[in-house]
Enzyme design. Structure first.
Site, PDB file in Angstrom:
ATOM      1  N   SER A  37      37.273  16.147 -17.415  1.00  0.00           N
ATOM      2  CA  SER A  37      37.484  16.584 -15.921  1.00  0.00           C
ATOM      3  C   SER A  37      38.780  17.871 -15.932  1.00  0.00           C
ATOM      4  CB  SER A  37      37.926  15.294 -15.352  1.00  0.00           C
ATOM      5  OG  SER A  37      38.024  15.533 -13.810  1.00  0.00           O
ATOM      6  N   ASP A 152      31.167  14.426 -13.687  1.00  0.00           N
ATOM      7  CA  ASP A 152      32.423  14.424 -14.211  1.00  0.00           C
ATOM      8  C   ASP A 152      32.350  13.546 -15.618  1.00  0.00           C
ATOM      9  OD1 ASP A 152      35.179  13.962 -14.842  1.00  0.00           O
ATOM     10  OD2 ASP A 152      35.761  14.753 -13.218  1.00  0.00           O
TER      11      ASP A 152
END
Length: 267
Positions: A37, A152
């Protein structure tokens, strides 16, 4: 081989820049950087040769006005943010860079939602790898890359220690900017209401941190040799990218107590 692992946490992840500043001061040079992320974004810049001073300058360009432009809502069933403006912002810095050609070995973590797999992106286009790695579900549209539908990576591996070890790291510096939840198992009973108001964003952030806390604990338990640096980012919301200066300073301040451990690990 020394690995630097940078965890997810959206705006909280700016604290990674403060940690990198201390690593630079100590003369520590990781052989590999793995990020999830926001950690994939900061780690990608670092692996591409951007130092902490330059990273700070880029981060501080994002005020509330710039944030609203970056995350301009786009009406779609796939997500609120298309992500095109994010790529436009990053392209002048990272465009045309290949992961194979970076100054430091690098990998970003994404999640393939069709094939239910953790994807290690350690080659190919750096910008596309980062775009995939930061695709927070519901917020961002999933990213189509290499024939895959990616979201993500922090949702399956928020602090990817095991990946870094798999790629050859013998010693790890892992940085976590999310809180460790103190899980309790309680029998149902009456309690005094808190009257806390939970909107959509608050529910999402609380749920995300509760889920990732268990995953972080698992990854830490798999570490063979290294240091886990926990940065207290309380007061910095995951969407508060305008608080970059505060987050960077928090990272720099919090990592000071690890300086001696870092020196010893890097020997």
């Amino acid at each position: 081989m020394l690995g630097l692992v940078l965890g997810g946490g959206a705006a909280k992840g700016y604290a990674h820049i403060g940690v990198i500043k201390v690593i630079e001061e100590l003369g520590i040079k990781p052989d590999i950087v793995v990020g999830a992320s926001m950690g994939a974004l900061i780690g990608g810049f670092y692996a591409a040769g951007f130092d902490s001073k330059t990273l700070t300058g880029i981060a501080l360009k994002i005020d509330k006005k710039k944030k609203n432009w970056l995350f301009k809502p786009h009406i779609s069933k796939k997500g609120f943010v298309e992500g095109r403006n994010v790529l436009r912002f990053l392209e002048p810095y990272l465009g045309n860079k290949k992961i194979e050609n970076l100054s430091i070995k690098y990998a970003a973590i994404a999640t393939d939602i069709e094939n239910e797999a953790e994807i290690i992106i350690d080659r190919g286009d750096l910008l596309q790898a980062i775009r995939a790695a930061i695709s927070i579900p519901v917020v961002f549209m999933p990213h189509h890359y290499a024939g895959r539908i990616l979201i993500d990576g922090g949702f399956v591996n928020p602090v990817p220690i095991t990946v870094c070890q798999k790629l050859g790291a013998e010693k790890i510096i892992a940085v976590n900017v999310l809180r460790h939840a103190d899980y309790k198992q309680l029998s149902i009973s009456s309690t005094s209401p808190s009257y806390m108001k939970y909107n959509f964003k608050k529910v999402f952030e609380e749920t995300f941190e509760l889920i990732t806390s268990r995953l972080i604990d698992y990854e830490i338990g798999q570490m063979k040799k290294g240091i886990v640096i926990d940065i207290n980012t309380k007061g910095i919301g995951m969407s508060q990218f305008e608080k970059g200066k505060q987050a960077i300073e928090r990272g720099y301040s919090e990592v000071q107590k690890y300086r001696e451990e870092l020196r010893k690990l890097a020997v």
